[in-house]
Design an enzyme around this catalytic site. Structure first.
Site, PDB file in Angstrom:
ATOM      1  N   ASN A  69      58.479 -45.174  49.115  1.00 25.71           N
ATOM      2  CA  ASN A  69      59.666 -44.413  49.502  1.00 25.71           C
ATOM      3  C   ASN A  69      60.628 -45.392  50.181  1.00 25.71           C
ATOM      4  N   HIS A  70      61.253 -45.037  51.301  1.00 26.38           N
ATOM      5  CA  HIS A  70      62.312 -45.919  51.830  1.00 26.38           C
ATOM      6  C   HIS A  70      61.796 -47.299  52.233  1.00 26.38           C
ATOM      7  N   CYS A 120      67.333 -36.710  54.453  1.00 25.04           N
ATOM      8  CA  CYS A 120      68.537 -36.377  55.231  1.00 25.04           C
ATOM      9  C   CYS A 120      69.462 -35.431  54.465  1.00 25.04           C
ATOM     10  N   LYS A 167      59.163 -31.969  54.093  1.00 29.90           N
ATOM     11  CA  LYS A 167      59.138 -33.437  54.097  1.00 29.90           C
ATOM     12  C   LYS A 167      59.529 -33.962  52.719  1.00 29.90           C
ATOM     13  N   ASP A 225      61.150 -23.399  69.996  1.00 32.79           N
ATOM     14  CA  ASP A 225      60.692 -24.712  70.477  1.00 32.79           C
ATOM     15  C   ASP A 225      60.003 -24.516  71.827  1.00 32.79           C
ATOM     16  N   GLY A 231      57.559 -32.321  64.110  1.00 33.21           N
ATOM     17  CA  GLY A 231      57.427 -33.770  64.214  1.00 33.21           C
ATOM     18  C   GLY A 231      56.525 -34.361  63.141  1.00 33.21           C
ATOM     19  N   LEU A 251      62.176 -43.079  61.454  1.00 34.37           N
ATOM     20  CA  LEU A 251      63.541 -42.974  60.925  1.00 34.37           C
ATOM     21  C   LEU A 251      63.658 -43.800  59.652  1.00 34.37           C
ATOM     22  N   PHE A 311      93.439 -50.624  71.378  1.00 35.35           N
ATOM     23  CA  PHE A 311      94.115 -49.354  71.629  1.00 35.35           C
ATOM     24  C   PHE A 311      95.183 -49.120  70.580  1.00 35.35           C
TER      25      PHE A 311
HETATM   26  C1  LIG Z   1      64.184 -33.342  56.208  1.00 34.75           C
HETATM   27  C2  LIG Z   1      64.241 -34.762  56.703  1.00 34.75           C
HETATM   28  C3  LIG Z   1      65.438 -35.315  57.129  1.00 34.75           C
HETATM   29  C4  LIG Z   1      65.497 -36.630  57.587  1.00 34.75           C
HETATM   30  N1  LIG Z   1      66.706 -37.136  57.982  1.00 34.75           N
HETATM   31  C5  LIG Z   1      66.779 -38.411  58.409  1.00 34.75           C
HETATM   32  C6  LIG Z   1      68.035 -38.982  58.763  1.00 34.75           C
HETATM   33  O1  LIG Z   1      69.087 -38.322  58.695  1.00 34.75           O
HETATM   34  N2  LIG Z   1      68.062 -40.272  59.187  1.00 34.75           N
HETATM   35  C7  LIG Z   1      66.926 -41.020  59.273  1.00 34.75           C
HETATM   36  O2  LIG Z   1      67.007 -42.201  59.645  1.00 34.75           O
HETATM   37  N3  LIG Z   1      65.712 -40.504  58.934  1.00 34.75           N
HETATM   38  C8  LIG Z   1      65.623 -39.221  58.510  1.00 34.75           C
HETATM   39  N4  LIG Z   1      64.410 -38.690  58.169  1.00 34.75           N
HETATM   40  C9  LIG Z   1      63.195 -39.499  58.348  1.00 34.75           C
HETATM   41  C10 LIG Z   1      62.956 -40.392  57.138  1.00 34.75           C
HETATM   42  O3  LIG Z   1      62.949 -39.620  55.967  1.00 34.75           O
HETATM   43  C11 LIG Z   1      61.626 -41.121  57.280  1.00 34.75           C
HETATM   44  O4  LIG Z   1      61.662 -41.878  58.456  1.00 34.75           O
HETATM   45  C12 LIG Z   1      61.414 -42.012  56.075  1.00 34.75           C
HETATM   46  O5  LIG Z   1      61.163 -41.220  54.943  1.00 34.75           O
HETATM   47  C13 LIG Z   1      60.271 -42.990  56.269  1.00 34.75           C
HETATM   48  O6  LIG Z   1      60.130 -43.730  55.096  1.00 34.75           O
HETATM   49  P1  LIG Z   1      58.733 -44.384  54.683  1.00 34.75           P
HETATM   50  O7  LIG Z   1      58.943 -45.007  53.359  1.00 34.75           O
HETATM   51  O8  LIG Z   1      58.222 -45.210  55.800  1.00 34.75           O
HETATM   52  O9  LIG Z   1      57.724 -43.163  54.595  1.00 34.75           O
HETATM   53  P2  LIG Z   1      57.656 -41.863  53.689  1.00 34.75           P
HETATM   54  O10 LIG Z   1      59.009 -41.369  53.364  1.00 34.75           O
HETATM   55  O11 LIG Z   1      56.715 -40.930  54.378  1.00 34.75           O
HETATM   56  O12 LIG Z   1      57.012 -42.385  52.322  1.00 34.75           O
HETATM   57  C14 LIG Z   1      55.669 -42.796  52.232  1.00 34.75           C
HETATM   58  C15 LIG Z   1      55.321 -42.965  50.775  1.00 34.75           C
HETATM   59  O13 LIG Z   1      53.973 -43.394  50.678  1.00 34.75           O
HETATM   60  C16 LIG Z   1      53.308 -42.683  49.649  1.00 34.75           C
HETATM   61  N5  LIG Z   1      51.874 -42.694  49.997  1.00 34.75           N
HETATM   62  C17 LIG Z   1      51.291 -42.274  51.134  1.00 34.75           C
HETATM   63  N6  LIG Z   1      49.965 -42.500  51.124  1.00 34.75           N
HETATM   64  C18 LIG Z   1      49.685 -43.073  49.927  1.00 34.75           C
HETATM   65  C19 LIG Z   1      48.493 -43.533  49.308  1.00 34.75           C
HETATM   66  N7  LIG Z   1      47.315 -43.476  49.930  1.00 34.75           N
HETATM   67  N8  LIG Z   1      48.574 -44.046  48.054  1.00 34.75           N
HETATM   68  C20 LIG Z   1      49.782 -44.126  47.400  1.00 34.75           C
HETATM   69  N9  LIG Z   1      50.931 -43.703  47.956  1.00 34.75           N
HETATM   70  C21 LIG Z   1      50.898 -43.198  49.198  1.00 34.75           C
HETATM   71  C22 LIG Z   1      53.956 -41.304  49.678  1.00 34.75           C
HETATM   72  O14 LIG Z   1      53.811 -40.638  48.428  1.00 34.75           O
HETATM   73  C23 LIG Z   1      55.405 -41.653  49.983  1.00 34.75           C
HETATM   74  O15 LIG Z   1      56.169 -41.860  48.815  1.00 34.75           O
HETATM   75  C24 LIG Z   1      64.325 -37.395  57.665  1.00 34.75           C
HETATM   76  C25 LIG Z   1      63.105 -36.842  57.215  1.00 34.75           C
HETATM   77  C26 LIG Z   1      63.063 -35.546  56.733  1.00 34.75           C
HETATM   78  C27 LIG Z   1      61.768 -34.991  56.232  1.00 34.75           C
HETATM   79  N1  LIG Z   2      69.494 -36.905  61.658  1.00 32.14           N
HETATM   80  C1  LIG Z   2      68.414 -37.655  61.776  1.00 32.14           C
HETATM   81  O1  LIG Z   2      68.455 -38.817  62.172  1.00 32.14           O
HETATM   82  C2  LIG Z   2      67.094 -37.065  61.419  1.00 32.14           C
HETATM   83  C3  LIG Z   2      67.033 -35.866  60.714  1.00 32.14           C
HETATM   84  C4  LIG Z   2      65.785 -35.330  60.427  1.00 32.14           C
HETATM   85  C5  LIG Z   2      64.642 -35.996  60.812  1.00 32.14           C
HETATM   86  N2  LIG Z   2      64.726 -37.157  61.472  1.00 32.14           N
HETATM   87  C6  LIG Z   2      63.511 -37.844  61.957  1.00 32.14           C
HETATM   88  O2  LIG Z   2      62.352 -37.357  61.299  1.00 32.14           O
HETATM   89  C7  LIG Z   2      61.284 -37.234  62.231  1.00 32.14           C
HETATM   90  C8  LIG Z   2      60.720 -35.829  62.192  1.00 32.14           C
HETATM   91  O3  LIG Z   2      61.739 -34.886  62.609  1.00 32.14           O
HETATM   92  P1  LIG Z   2      61.301 -33.565  63.354  1.00 32.14           P
HETATM   93  O4  LIG Z   2      62.501 -32.714  63.535  1.00 32.14           O
HETATM   94  O5  LIG Z   2      60.105 -32.995  62.690  1.00 32.14           O
HETATM   95  O6  LIG Z   2      60.774 -34.112  64.756  1.00 32.14           O
HETATM   96  P2  LIG Z   2      61.501 -34.204  66.191  1.00 32.14           P
HETATM   97  O7  LIG Z   2      60.615 -35.056  67.005  1.00 32.14           O
HETATM   98  O8  LIG Z   2      62.933 -34.521  66.080  1.00 32.14           O
HETATM   99  O9  LIG Z   2      61.411 -32.700  66.741  1.00 32.14           O
HETATM  100  C9  LIG Z   2      60.222 -32.000  66.881  1.00 32.14           C
HETATM  101  C10 LIG Z   2      60.495 -30.798  67.782  1.00 32.14           C
HETATM  102  O10 LIG Z   2      59.364 -29.928  67.741  1.00 32.14           O
HETATM  103  C11 LIG Z   2      59.103 -29.458  69.046  1.00 32.14           C
HETATM  104  N3  LIG Z   2      57.690 -29.096  69.082  1.00 32.14           N
HETATM  105  C12 LIG Z   2      56.601 -29.907  69.110  1.00 32.14           C
HETATM  106  N4  LIG Z   2      55.471 -29.178  69.058  1.00 32.14           N
HETATM  107  C13 LIG Z   2      55.848 -27.875  68.990  1.00 32.14           C
HETATM  108  C14 LIG Z   2      55.133 -26.640  68.888  1.00 32.14           C
HETATM  109  N5  LIG Z   2      53.806 -26.605  68.837  1.00 32.14           N
HETATM  110  N6  LIG Z   2      55.844 -25.492  68.845  1.00 32.14           N
HETATM  111  C15 LIG Z   2      57.206 -25.522  68.879  1.00 32.14           C
HETATM  112  N7  LIG Z   2      57.934 -26.653  68.956  1.00 32.14           N
HETATM  113  C16 LIG Z   2      57.248 -27.807  69.018  1.00 32.14           C
HETATM  114  C17 LIG Z   2      59.485 -30.606  69.957  1.00 32.14           C
HETATM  115  O11 LIG Z   2      59.796 -30.150  71.261  1.00 32.14           O
HETATM  116  C18 LIG Z   2      60.723 -31.162  69.236  1.00 32.14           C
HETATM  117  O12 LIG Z   2      61.906 -30.536  69.700  1.00 32.14           O
HETATM  118  C19 LIG Z   2      61.837 -37.608  63.593  1.00 32.14           C
HETATM  119  O13 LIG Z   2      61.491 -38.939  63.878  1.00 32.14           O
HETATM  120  C20 LIG Z   2      63.325 -37.478  63.418  1.00 32.14           C
HETATM  121  O14 LIG Z   2      64.064 -38.357  64.253  1.00 32.14           O
HETATM  122  C21 LIG Z   2      65.929 -37.703  61.798  1.00 32.14           C
END
Ligand SMILES: Cc1cc2nc3c(=O)[nH]c(=O)nc-3n(C[C@H](O)[C@H](O)[C@H](O)COP(=O)(O)OP(=O)(O)OC[C@H]3O[C@@H](n4cnc5c(N)ncnc54)[C@H](O)[C@@H]3O)c2cc1C
Ligand SMILES: NC(=O)c1ccc[n+]([C@@H]2O[C@H](COP(=O)([O-])OP(=O)(O)OC[C@H]3O[C@@H](n4cnc5c(N)ncnc54)[C@H](O)[C@@H]3O)[C@@H](O)[C@H]2O)c1
Length: 444
Positions: free
Chosen positions: A10-11, A43, A132, A179, A243, A298, A425
């Site tokens: 992925n990323h 995102c 996710k 929350d 989370g 992230l 400015f």
């Molecule tokens: C709804 C949502 C919104 C988000 N918005 C933002 C945002 O606005 N800004 C931001 O910075 N971040 C955002 N994030 C967080 C961001 O998506 C993650 O931090 C990012 O995806 C991490 O990338 P990664 O490649 O490390 O892991 P992942 O995206 O978790 O990818 C891991 C990859 O590994 C593969 N994999 C896992 N285990 C195995 C295995 N055993 N064998 C083969 N393949 C495997 C999976 O299939 C997957 O493709 C968001 C996440 C979500 C869910």
């Molecule tokens: N705009 C962005 O940059 C963006 C957007 C989406 C996701 N992400 C990243 O993806 C990751 C996952 O995002 P996320 O929103 O799942 O996590 P997060 O850590 O942002 O938020 C999790 C929330 O769940 C609450 N929580 C924890 N346990 C709970 C429980 N048992 N019952 C109710 N509330 C509970 C926490 O208080 C917290 O407010 C984070 O690292 C986030 O920064 C980033």
């Protein structure tokens, strides 16, 4: 020439693969990903669900064909089941069910994260959704077509929960946002900022249920309601967004981890086992606000760490600068950005901090077009005066302003050095006595 195996595309994995293949050094790159797609931008999920974008096509920036045209061998729908770190072999199951062994000279683990699932009764009922993967978004969109889904309970008012609460409201659903903390976004903002978001959500009809712990999801086969320690809400769908946790089962006890299980890496992304690197959401990051290895999931960190590992496995030394966890969110008209630590989080970590805040119009007061107020807060170490965090909020897009604070934290700049910082400015853009200068000048 080396043989590099990448697990996860992925990323983080994609950034590493792009970097390695970009050097054109004829390294053999073999990739396994258990999913059917590459590079899904989570995102965009809320934008797609809330129909602020009409289709998901632009939410991918790479695929198997693209990476193969760059020279990598990509195995999709293929999971790595275990790693023999001594023999330098990964054991994988391919799409057709065949079990194979693949040897490596260098291994990059980019297995990402998994959503945390609260262990409550009813978590397996129909219409309890994780958010996710691309497939999760597809499921949610399909289910929302059912007019019987009228109320959605979103558990977790973090980044994902708040973004999805807006998306469901835009789709005409009633939304309850639950929350355990007393505000939204409590990991990222102090109360004077998070309450701005709470008012924003409430003004759009989203019901806030903060300070409540989910105890049970009720229903016979499908979701019918959710029970917390304080209330009961009728709902037809539950979104779990409390989370992420690192997906690090492959480490098998051989790789050192942080307390939450994230692989501990050095400044080159190498784990404690030579030639084994970890990147993205499965790995630790050096957090400059505390100077400690932390977990910050992230996409930005995933891409940067992939670049670093990609260089190092090719023998081109590159080290992390550390990160600040810079982040942003835009809900309806309200934009909020932050970097480093909030005052509240810093205090919880036992740090002695001061803060300085300011609020003013973005542009010169005589400007007759759109000129919203911007609120800023800078957090700094009480003793060294080094900046360790900043937050900004406005209906104006001031997001570029946070990058300067990210650099200030990285480079350990003191609040005093910001007082006379040369800031341009122009009345169309800002004010001579702008809010950054004024916040710094008002620091104790
Ligand atoms: C709804 C949502 C919104 C988000 N918005 C933002 C945002 O606005 N800004 C931001 O910075 N971040 C955002 N994030 C967080 C961001 O998506 C993650 O931090 C990012 O995806 C991490 O990338 P990664 O490649 O490390 O892991 P992942 O995206 O978790 O990818 C891991 C990859 O590994 C593969 N994999 C896992 N285990 C195995 C295995 N055993 N064998 C083969 N393949 C495997 C999976 O299939 C997957 O493709 C968001 C996440 C979500 C869910
Ligand atoms: N705009 C962005 O940059 C963006 C957007 C989406 C996701 N992400 C990243 O993806 C990751 C996952 O995002 P996320 O929103 O799942 O996590 P997060 O850590 O942002 O938020 C999790 C929330 O769940 C609450 N929580 C924890 N346990 C709970 C429980 N048992 N019952 C109710 N509330 C509970 C926490 O208080 C917290 O407010 C984070 O690292 C986030 O920064 C980033």
């Amino acid at each position: 020439m080396s043989k590099i195996v990448v697990v996860g595309a992925n990323h983080a994995g994609t950034a590493a693969i792009n970097t390695i293949t970009g050097f054109n050094e004829n390294n053999e790159v073999v990739v396994f990903d258990q999913n059917s797609n590459i590079s899904f931008l989570g995102c965009g999920m809320a934008l797609w669900i809330g129909e602020q974008i009409s289709k998901p096509d632009g939410l991918f920036y790479s695929n198997k064909e693209k990476l193969e045209s760059q020279g990598a061998k990509i195995n999709m729908n293929s999971s790595v089941d275990s790693v023999d770190f001594d023999k330098k072999i990964v054991h994988a199951t391919l799409e057709n069910g065949q079990k194979i062994e693949e040897s490596y000279d260098k291994l990059i683990l980019a297995t990402g994260s998994l959503p945390i699932v609260p262990n409550v009764k009813g978590k397996d009922l129909e219409n309890v959704q994780m958010v996710k993967l691309f497939q999760n978004a597809e499921d949610v969109i399909e289910k929302l077509k059912n007019p019987e889904i009228k109320t959605v309970a979103v558990v977790g008012a973090g980044y994902i929960g708040v973004e999805l609460a807006e998306a469901f409201e835009r789709k005409g659903k009633k939304v309850v946002l639950i929350d355990t903390m007393s505000t939204a976004l409590s990991n990222y903002y102090d109360i004077e900022f998070s309450t701005m978001m709470d008012k924003n959500l409430e003004s759009h009809g989203i019901q806030l249920a903060y300070g409540e712990m989910v105890k049970e999801i009720i229903g016979t086969t499908k979701v019918e309601g959710i029970i917390t320690d304080k209330n009961q809400y009728k709902c037809d769908m539950v979104i779990l967004a409390v989370g992420f946790r690192p997906n690090t089962a492959l480490g098998g006890g051989k790789l050192k981890t942080l307390a939450n299980g994230a692989y501990l890496v050095d400044e080159t992304q190498q784990t404690n086992v030579k030639d084994v690197y970890a990147i993205g959401d499965c790995a630790s990051v050096l957090f400059n606000s505390t100077g400690e290895n932390s977990y910050i999931a992230l996409a930005t960190n995933a891409v940067r760490s992939g670049l670093i590992a990609g260089h190092n496995v090719c023998g081109k030394h590159m080290e992390t600068n550390g990160v600040q966890g810079s982040n942003g969110i835009a809900i309806y008209d309200l934009k909020m950005v932050s970097t480093g630590l909030s005052e509240e989080r810093a205090k919880k970590l036992g740090l002695e901090v001061e803060s300085t805040s300011f609020e003013d119009l973005q542009k010169a007061a005589f400007i007759e077009t759109e000129n919203p107020k911007v609120k800023i807060k800078i957090v700094y170490d009480k003793n060294t005066r080094v900046v360790i965090g900043a937050q900004m909020a406005s209906t104006y897009d001031m997001s570029m302003g946070i990058h300067m604070f990210s650099l200030a934290i990285q480079e350990k700049v003191t609040i005093d050095r910001l007082k006379l910082l040369d800031i341009l400015f122009l009345p169309h853009f800002n004010q001579p006595y702008n809010y950054i200068t004024m916040a710094a000048l008002s620091a104790k």
